[in-house]
Scaffold this active site. Structure first.
Site, PDB file in Angstrom:
ATOM      1  N   HIS A  81     -32.808 -35.195  -0.983  1.00  8.80           N
ATOM      2  CA  HIS A  81     -31.406 -35.089  -1.445  1.00  8.80           C
ATOM      3  C   HIS A  81     -31.050 -33.691  -1.938  1.00  8.80           C
ATOM      4  CE1 HIS A  81     -30.666 -39.286  -0.918  1.00  8.80           C
ATOM      5  NE2 HIS A  81     -31.532 -39.684  -1.845  1.00  8.80           N
TER       6      HIS A  81
ATOM      7  N   ASP B  92     -36.169 -42.908   5.043  1.00  7.66           N
ATOM      8  CA  ASP B  92     -35.829 -43.391   3.702  1.00  7.66           C
ATOM      9  C   ASP B  92     -34.541 -44.218   3.789  1.00  7.66           C
ATOM     10  OD1 ASP B  92     -36.531 -42.472   0.619  1.00  7.66           O
ATOM     11  OD2 ASP B  92     -34.387 -42.876   0.875  1.00  7.66           O
TER      12      ASP B  92
ATOM     13  N   HIS C 165     -32.075 -44.044   1.934  1.00  8.29           N
ATOM     14  CA  HIS C 165     -30.940 -43.175   1.613  1.00  8.29           C
ATOM     15  C   HIS C 165     -30.841 -42.045   2.639  1.00  8.29           C
ATOM     16  CE1 HIS C 165     -32.312 -44.890  -2.322  1.00  8.29           C
ATOM     17  NE2 HIS C 165     -31.015 -45.130  -2.428  1.00  8.29           N
TER      18      HIS C 165
ATOM     19  N   ASP D 250     -38.222 -47.107   0.712  1.00  6.76           N
ATOM     20  CA  ASP D 250     -37.271 -47.938  -0.032  1.00  6.76           C
ATOM     21  C   ASP D 250     -36.341 -48.748   0.871  1.00  6.76           C
ATOM     22  OD1 ASP D 250     -36.175 -45.536   0.740  1.00  6.76           O
ATOM     23  OD2 ASP D 250     -35.462 -44.958  -1.257  1.00  6.76           O
TER      24      ASP D 250
HETATM   25 ZN   LIG Z   1     -34.407 -43.250  -1.055  1.00  9.36          ZN
END
Ligand SMILES: [Zn+2]
Length: 309
Positions: free
Chosen positions: A125, A162, A164, A245
């Site tokens: 991120h 991931d 995200h 995740d």
């Molecule tokens: Zn994540």
């Protein structure tokens, strides 16, 4: 040839505080899982400290210094509401960078076929000028730049599974056709980016997945979108943002993957690395917040890496 496993105790010492999902226990759970007998032949190394100059290839010197200056002598400090530092966080972040760079160097030197770096904090991120989402520096983008600047590679791919979207990695790649970025992720979801029409210069592939998508939908997204584009890019090195995740047990994510899905995607990425990159693949831990699912998924990922040897 071997699979390299890189980690460091400093990455356990990074502590964003009680109740934070990105906990030291995550890394301890993975280390315990990799003590099983089938992992005996892993080539194990401690991560060196990455240099600030390595991080500056992505973030610039001033940002690197500013983040490191935020690290508290004791207690916690916040870079954003989610991104909390403790006294060990600066060293942990530099170990994460050093782990990836040393793993890239090892696969380039032929000391290992592939590698998994179990480090924290995560990185995908972190944008060039912004730390966010538990991430200080974008370790995987830094590794891609190292592979180009120091190892002389021309085309480097980053694949991110991931749950995200890897907004920071995409921000580094989207204006540079020598890099490639592909991501499967829950959408709409944090951090808000990753729509299918975000394609960079034709070198970015986003496969947004609605909440509730299971392994079948995940594999279809890889088979129809991500793997063909990655194959066409013909990377000389495949880097993987391995967040776990998207597992069905994860408390933050809303996808429904299981351990065999991580083994499957790892095997597919290894096939492409085998075709274009002499098998060179380096992956790094990103998310994964259910300790049992995280440990089992990371173990499935590493077992799959070891089968390529
Ligand atoms: Zn994540």
């Amino acid at each position: 040839m071997a699979t390299l496993f890189v980690t460091h105790p400093d990455c356990i010492a990074h502590d964003p505080g009680d109740g934070h999902p990105e906990s030291p226990a995550r890394l301890s759970a993975i280390l315990r899982a990799l003590e099983e007998p089938q992992f005996r032949t892993l080539l194990r190394r401690e991560a060196p400290l990455g240099a600030k100059a390595d991080a500056a290839r992505v973030h610039g010197e001033r940002f690197v210094e500013a983040v490191l200056a935020t690290v508290p002598d004791s207690g916690n400090a916040a870079l954003d509401p989610d991104t909390i530092l403790s006294s060990a966080s600066g060293h942990a972040a530099l170990r994460a960078i050093g782990a990836l760079i040393s793993a890239v160097d090892a696969v380039m030197a032929g000391e290992a076929n592939n590698a998994f770096c179990a480090v924290r904090p995560p990185g995908h991120h972190a944008e060039p000028g912004r730390a966010m989402g538990f991430c200080l520096f974008n370790s995987i983008a830094i590794a891609a730049r190292h592979a180009q600047a120091v190892c002389g590679l021309r085309r480097v791919a980053i694949v991110d599974f991931d749950v995200h979207h890897g907004n920071g990695s995409q921000a580094v790649v989207e204006d540079d056709p020598t890099l490639f970025f592909a991501s499967s992720h829950q959408f709409p979801f944090y951090p808000g980016t990753g729509a299918a029409d975000e394609t960079g210069m034709g070198n970015v592939v986003n496969a947004p997945l609605p909440a509730g998508t299971d392994g079948t939908g995940f594999r279809r997204a890889f088979e129809t979108r991500i793997l063909p584009a990655l194959d066409a890019f013909a990377p000389e090195l495949v880097l993987v943002s391995a967040g776990f995740d998207a597992h069905r047990a994860d408390p933050l994510g809303g996808l429904e993957l299981e351990e065999p899905d991580y083994a499957w995607v790892t095997a597919r990425l290894l096939e492409i690395a085998g075709r274009h990159a002499k098998g060179r693949l380096v992956s790094v831990l990103e998310g994964g917040y259910d300790l049992r699912a995280l440990a089992g998924s990371a173990a499935a990922h590493v077992e799959s890496l070891m089968k390529a040897n």
